[in-house]
Scaffold this motif. Structure first.
Motif, PDB file in Angstrom:
ATOM      1  N   ASP A 147       0.850  -1.176   0.000  1.00  0.00           N
ATOM      2  CA  ASP A 147       0.000   0.000   0.000  1.00  0.00           C
ATOM      3  C   ASP A 147       0.895   1.239   0.000  1.00  0.00           C
ATOM      4  O   ASP A 147       2.035   1.199   0.445  1.00  0.00           O
ATOM      5  N   VAL A 148       0.337   2.330  -0.506  1.00  0.00           N
ATOM      6  CA  VAL A 148       1.104   3.569  -0.547  1.00  0.00           C
ATOM      7  C   VAL A 148       1.083   4.212   0.831  1.00  0.00           C
ATOM      8  O   VAL A 148       0.023   4.324   1.439  1.00  0.00           O
ATOM      9  N   GLN A 149       2.245   4.617   1.335  1.00  0.00           N
ATOM     10  CA  GLN A 149       2.306   5.206   2.662  1.00  0.00           C
ATOM     11  C   GLN A 149       2.128   6.720   2.586  1.00  0.00           C
ATOM     12  O   GLN A 149       3.043   7.478   2.875  1.00  0.00           O
ATOM     13  N   LEU A 150       0.961   7.152   2.157  1.00  0.00           N
ATOM     14  CA  LEU A 150       0.654   8.576   2.161  1.00  0.00           C
ATOM     15  C   LEU A 150      -0.437   8.809   3.195  1.00  0.00           C
ATOM     16  O   LEU A 150      -1.368   8.010   3.296  1.00  0.00           O
ATOM     17  N   SER A 151      -0.297   9.917   3.936  1.00  0.00           N
ATOM     18  CA  SER A 151      -1.263  10.132   5.020  1.00  0.00           C
ATOM     19  C   SER A 151      -2.664  10.329   4.459  1.00  0.00           C
ATOM     20  O   SER A 151      -2.879  11.209   3.619  1.00  0.00           O
ATOM     21  N   LEU A 152      -3.597   9.513   4.921  1.00  0.00           N
ATOM     22  CA  LEU A 152      -5.028   9.705   4.662  1.00  0.00           C
ATOM     23  C   LEU A 152      -5.387   9.811   3.183  1.00  0.00           C
ATOM     24  O   LEU A 152      -6.377  10.445   2.850  1.00  0.00           O
ATOM     25  N   TYR A 153      -4.595   9.204   2.290  1.00  0.00           N
ATOM     26  CA  TYR A 153      -4.865   9.500   0.877  1.00  0.00           C
ATOM     27  C   TYR A 153      -6.222   8.986   0.416  1.00  0.00           C
ATOM     28  O   TYR A 153      -6.802   9.509  -0.535  1.00  0.00           O
ATOM     29  N   ARG A 154      -6.762   7.995   1.115  1.00  0.00           N
ATOM     30  CA  ARG A 154      -8.086   7.508   0.718  1.00  0.00           C
ATOM     31  C   ARG A 154      -9.187   8.517   1.022  1.00  0.00           C
ATOM     32  O   ARG A 154     -10.305   8.393   0.553  1.00  0.00           O
ATOM     33  N   HIS A 155      -8.875   9.484   1.872  1.00  0.00           N
ATOM     34  CA  HIS A 155      -9.897  10.457   2.252  1.00  0.00           C
ATOM     35  C   HIS A 155      -9.504  11.872   1.802  1.00  0.00           C
ATOM     36  O   HIS A 155      -9.982  12.854   2.342  1.00  0.00           O
ATOM     37  N   TRP A 156      -8.601  11.952   0.846  1.00  0.00           N
ATOM     38  CA  TRP A 156      -8.080  13.249   0.467  1.00  0.00           C
ATOM     39  C   TRP A 156      -7.749  13.185  -1.011  1.00  0.00           C
ATOM     40  O   TRP A 156      -7.909  12.136  -1.643  1.00  0.00           O
ATOM     41  N   SER A 157      -7.264  14.284  -1.577  1.00  0.00           N
ATOM     42  CA  SER A 157      -6.794  14.186  -2.948  1.00  0.00           C
ATOM     43  C   SER A 157      -5.315  13.798  -2.919  1.00  0.00           C
ATOM     44  O   SER A 157      -4.624  14.018  -1.927  1.00  0.00           O
ATOM     45  N   LEU A 158      -4.878  13.221  -4.008  1.00  0.00           N
ATOM     46  CA  LEU A 158      -3.516  12.691  -4.042  1.00  0.00           C
ATOM     47  C   LEU A 158      -2.475  13.796  -3.828  1.00  0.00           C
ATOM     48  O   LEU A 158      -1.503  13.628  -3.099  1.00  0.00           O
ATOM     49  N   VAL A 159      -2.712  14.955  -4.470  1.00  0.00           N
ATOM     50  CA  VAL A 159      -1.748  16.056  -4.371  1.00  0.00           C
ATOM     51  C   VAL A 159      -1.623  16.534  -2.929  1.00  0.00           C
ATOM     52  O   VAL A 159      -0.530  16.659  -2.379  1.00  0.00           O
ATOM     53  N   GLU A 160      -2.780  16.749  -2.300  1.00  0.00           N
ATOM     54  CA  GLU A 160      -2.773  17.220  -0.913  1.00  0.00           C
ATOM     55  C   GLU A 160      -2.110  16.205   0.009  1.00  0.00           C
ATOM     56  O   GLU A 160      -1.334  16.553   0.890  1.00  0.00           O
ATOM     57  N   SER A 161      -2.448  14.944  -0.219  1.00  0.00           N
ATOM     58  CA  SER A 161      -1.917  13.912   0.645  1.00  0.00           C
ATOM     59  C   SER A 161      -0.401  13.807   0.524  1.00  0.00           C
ATOM     60  O   SER A 161       0.302  13.628   1.513  1.00  0.00           O
ATOM     61  N   MET A 162       0.107  13.951  -0.720  1.00  0.00           N
ATOM     62  CA  MET A 162       1.564  13.912  -0.898  1.00  0.00           C
ATOM     63  C   MET A 162       2.217  15.085  -0.192  1.00  0.00           C
ATOM     64  O   MET A 162       3.289  14.968   0.400  1.00  0.00           O
ATOM     65  N   ARG A 163       1.542  16.240  -0.256  1.00  0.00           N
ATOM     66  CA  ARG A 163       2.124  17.430   0.345  1.00  0.00           C
ATOM     67  C   ARG A 163       2.222  17.279   1.862  1.00  0.00           C
ATOM     68  O   ARG A 163       3.172  17.733   2.472  1.00  0.00           O
ATOM     69  N   HIS A 164       1.225  16.622   2.465  1.00  0.00           N
ATOM     70  CA  HIS A 164       1.198  16.577   3.921  1.00  0.00           C
ATOM     71  C   HIS A 164       1.818  15.318   4.511  1.00  0.00           C
ATOM     72  O   HIS A 164       1.820  15.145   5.723  1.00  0.00           O
ATOM     73  N   SER A 165       2.313  14.423   3.668  1.00  0.00           N
ATOM     74  CA  SER A 165       2.999  13.256   4.217  1.00  0.00           C
ATOM     75  C   SER A 165       4.460  13.599   4.428  1.00  0.00           C
ATOM     76  O   SER A 165       5.118  14.109   3.516  1.00  0.00           O
ATOM     77  N   PRO A 166       5.001  13.321   5.608  1.00  0.00           N
ATOM     78  CA  PRO A 166       6.392  13.684   5.872  1.00  0.00           C
ATOM     79  C   PRO A 166       7.365  13.090   4.865  1.00  0.00           C
ATOM     80  O   PRO A 166       8.298  13.768   4.423  1.00  0.00           O
ATOM     81  N   LEU A 167       7.135  11.837   4.470  1.00  0.00           N
ATOM     82  CA  LEU A 167       8.098  11.178   3.587  1.00  0.00           C
ATOM     83  C   LEU A 167       8.228  11.903   2.253  1.00  0.00           C
ATOM     84  O   LEU A 167       9.326  12.316   1.853  1.00  0.00           O
ATOM     85  N   THR A 168       7.102  12.112   1.565  1.00  0.00           N
ATOM     86  CA  THR A 168       7.176  12.770   0.254  1.00  0.00           C
ATOM     87  C   THR A 168       7.563  14.233   0.410  1.00  0.00           C
ATOM     88  O   THR A 168       8.333  14.754  -0.388  1.00  0.00           O
ATOM     89  N   ALA A 169       7.019  14.888   1.431  1.00  0.00           N
ATOM     90  CA  ALA A 169       7.274  16.319   1.570  1.00  0.00           C
ATOM     91  C   ALA A 169       8.751  16.597   1.812  1.00  0.00           C
ATOM     92  O   ALA A 169       9.320  17.521   1.234  1.00  0.00           O
ATOM     93  N   THR A 170       9.387  15.772   2.647  1.00  0.00           N
ATOM     94  CA  THR A 170      10.791  16.072   2.937  1.00  0.00           C
ATOM     95  C   THR A 170      11.697  15.653   1.787  1.00  0.00           C
ATOM     96  O   THR A 170      12.649  16.361   1.467  1.00  0.00           O
TER      97      THR A 170
END
Lengths: 553, 193
Positions: free
Chosen positions: A263-286
């Motif tokens: 599974d993709v380790q993005l925060s809450l991506y099932r309840h959000w849009s992909l762009v927003e979720s990538m922005r707010h996940s520490p892994l992708t954001a950093t």
């Protein structure tokens, strides 16, 4: 004393009596509490359950219930204190302790019968031997008295005193080494689930609680990755076992299935849009540096390379093309290494419940953690937040509320992190970095508890390291201060985050804060069970930090 | 129109919220009774002249039907009020809240007192002279114990076996159902499903 046979020495002892269960206000404790409640319901064991957040909560709860109760179960609280002394326990009260906080206090470990610790020490944990910490002093004292009568300083007595001093020095050193680092052992919920399993009362609901607690640990990154992976594998065997017995005789599609898959380790991506979720996940954001213009472009480049249209990525995930949705993990996995996003696609648990859409365990953990620490503007009490978080795990309507507040909290953490970096507010003090959330900023209301502070700290530290040219940055810890939500004028919370380079997740700030406070006589409350978070009086902040710098350098 | 008054009584009762008891509408009942009386007097007068004029038969039939209808409506009104009163006995116990009491008429109060004592006598006679409270557990409980959440600082609460439980705000308890039911009704505890 450690309990070796959990059924005989714990469960059989409490059945038929009324017990007091004190649950620390964290996700793991809530999950364990819920598992215990299910067991107690099945066996008609009367209980009273109270949430506790601070040491004084624990003390008042025990004091007010002491008269009526003979056994107390402490979940994730109190292990690091000398319980008998701290709670002034009368001898007839037995305490069962299940705590992930380490190191455990030696008095609890070597208590004869009154304190029983559930769970075992890990292989890499060491406890000072009994003889090194305790010593039978009575004989020597009585001898001393005798000799006082004679009023003659004999040589043998001097020798004894010297020996005793040496022993005390050694003891203090041993105890210091032992309690220098605070860290976390395996999740209590897993322990409780294993108890349920041994009692043959395990169901997939209870298993799910253990899984959520595990993924909460993953989110808070309080334990080593390989240990978490081992635990996940253990739980997966339980998943396989429970589903095998459940569905051999039915032909209908399973009503409630837990799966362990990539599974993709993005925060809450099932309840959000992909762009927003990538922005707010520490892994992708950093790793993509999403707070910069360049980083933003890089993210769009990644999405383009994956073949995901931007319009799709900007709408809610559940509204995306079904084909894109199902292909997302494989697509991302292929490109992850190129963008330095290792670990973005890993196996994790998710559950589909009758007519609900699939939810991952980390969604539940996010929702519960957010409800546990509501923004101070909501004005909810700690115990109310605790009940909310605990209801949210039942998958009721509270869950939707939890997801909404988790999104808000993630946004606040992200914006605060961005402010820190944009304003250059992460300052190096030599042995550590520090950053301060300004009083009166609208984001300060969100930074109300240990979990969200930890999340902000780790996010900030990760972002700072990826942005900084200084190679030493990886090995520097971070100290974060934020105005305390209840009295922002006078008090602030101070939270210490271990350096990124340290993979053992051991935190030395607990002890360091304690020493700095006692050295400077600052007004501070070392009230939290997570010892790396303390409350400090605002006026004493500068002298406290000076002491901390001199202590750590 | 004939029978309007009586029908309005039925409407009034029907429109009131289920489970509540509207005030006894003495006016409308009296008017309906007067209507019945006048209809009957007219009929008696007409029957005396029946031998002279056959055309009166239709009028007598009409009035009689109206009279019958009024009677039915009045009886229905009274009966349904009693039904509601009876369910209240089982829900609220033998002592009625004052707002309900003021809505009753004298015969209704009398009936209620008698019904109460009959029920109480019956319950006392049950269970080998021990007595059994039939008003609890109208539906058979699934479990002897329930999980409750405390909504306010209530203080100490003693169970039947003599155990003392401290009920403080936001704590969760697992207690025998029969003991906490009245606390749930008082709003001290909340049942957690």
């Amino acid at each position: 004393m450690f309990v070796t046979n959990i059924i005989k020495e714990f469960y059989d002892c409490i059945s038929g009596k009324r017990v007091l269960v004190l649950v620390h206000s964290d996700l793991d404790a809530i999950c364990s509490g819920k598992i215990l409640q299910a067991l107690f319901r099945a066996d008609h064991i009367l209980y009273t359950l109270c949430p506790v957040l601070t040491l004084s909560d624990l003390l008042t709860a025990v004091k007010s219930h002491k008269e009526q109760i003979s056994s107390i179960i402490l979940i994730n609280c109190g292990g690091t204190l000398d319980l008998v002394e701290f709670l002034e326990l009368p001898p007839h009260i037995k305490v069962f302790l299940a705590d992930t906080h380490r190191p455990l206090h030696v008095c609890n470990i070597y208590s004869d019968d009154q304190i029983r610790i559930l769970g075992q020490l890990d292989d890499d944990e060491e406890v000072p031997a009994f003889g090194d910490v305790f010593r039978d002093d009575e004989t020597s004292e009585s001898e001393e008295e005798d000799e006082d009568g004679v009023s003659r300083i004999s040589e043998s007595r001097l020798e004894k005193q010297r020996e005793r001093r040496l022993w005390e020095q050694k003891r203090n050193k041993l105890l210091f080494d032992y309690s220098q680092f605070s860290y976390f052992a395996g999740s209590t919920a897993t322990l409780m689930f294993e108890l349920a399993w041994k009692l043959s009362k395990d169901t997939s609901d209870l298993l799910w609680l253990a899984i959520v607690s595990l993924s909460g640990e993953q989110l808070c990154s309080i334990r080593e990755q390989h240990k978490l992976a081992l635990c996940a594998a253990d739980l997966n065997t339980h998943v396989a076992r429970l589903h095998h017995t459940n569905h051999t005789d039915t032909t209908e599609p399973a009503a409630d299935t837990i799966t362990f898959q990539k599974d993709v380790q993005l925060s809450l991506y099932r309840h959000w849009s992909l762009v927003e979720s990538m922005r707010h996940s520490p892994l992708t954001a950093t790793s993509l540096k999403l707070w910069t213009h360049k980083g933003e472009k890089k993210m769009f480049e990644l999405l383009a390379e994956l073949g995901l249209p931007l319009t799709e990525c900007r709408q809610l995930f559940c509204g995306m093309d079904v084909k894109l949705r199902s292909e997302l993990p494989t697509l991302l996995e292929g490109k992850a290494d190129k963008y330095g996003l290792g670990g973005l696609v890993t196996p994790s648990f998710s559950r589909s419940h009758v007519f609900h859409s699939r939810c991952s365990a980390s969604d539940f953990a996010h929702a519960a953690l957010a409800l546990l620490e509501p923004p101070s503007t909501d004005g909810l009490s700690m115990s109310h937040a605790f009940l909310d978080a605990s209801d949210c795990l039942n998958g009721s309507t509270v869950f939707a509320k939890g997801i909404a507040s988790a999104r808000k909290q993630l946004e606040a953490v992200y914006r605060q992190m961005q402010t820190f970096l944009d304003m250059n507010q992460v300052i190096s003090a030599g042995p550590f970095l520090y950053a301060t959330v300004l009083q009166g900023s609208p984001l300060a209301a969100f930074m109300s508890g240990p979990h969200v502070l930890g999340a902000l700290g780790r996010f900030t530290l990760g972002a700072h390291v990826s942005a900084s040219r200084n190679k030493k940055a990886r090995s520097l810890p971070l100290v974060l201060t934020t105005p305390d939500s209840s009295q922002p004028q006078d008090w602030c919370l101070v939270c210490g985050i271990p350096p990124l380079a340290d993979t053992s997740h051991r935190n030395f700030f607990g002890k360091a804060f304690e020493q700095a406070v006692s050295k400077t006589q600052s007004r501070a409350q070392l009230e939290f069970f997570d010892s790396h978070v303390i409350r400090l009086h605002v006026e004493d902040r500068s002298k406290f930090f000076d002491a901390l710098i001199s202590l750590l350098s | 129109m004939l029978g309007d008054k009586a029908f309005s009584l039925i409407q009034e009762l029907d429109r009131s919220q289920h489970g509540t008891l509207p005030p006894f509408n003495e006016d409308a009942v009296r008017q309906a009774l007067e209507e019945i009386d006048s209809l009957f007097q007219q009929n008696v007068a007409d029957i005396n002249h029946l031998a002279e004029d056959d055309a009166l038969v239709a009028g007598i039939h009409l009035r009689h039907a109206a009279l019958e209808r009024n009677k039915r409506c009045l009886l229905a009104y009274l009966y349904n009020r009693l039904e509601r009163l009876r369910t209240m006995r089982w829900q609220l116990g033998s002592v009625l809240p004052s707002d309900v009491r003021t809505n009753l008429c004298e015969p209704e109060l009398e009936w209620f007192a008698q019904y109460s004592s009959t029920v109480a006598r019956y319950m006392r006679s049950l269970g080998d002279g021990q007595g059994l409270d039939l008003t609890v557990d109208l539906k058979p409980p699934k479990n002897l114990y329930i999980e409750v959440r405390c909504l306010q600082d209530y203080g100490e609460f003693e169970l039947e076996e003599g155990e003392v439980v401290l009920l403080s705000k936001d704590s969760t308890h697992f207690l025998p159902m029969e003991h906490c039911q009245h606390l749930i009704r008082q709003g001290v505890l909340q049942h957690v499903k």
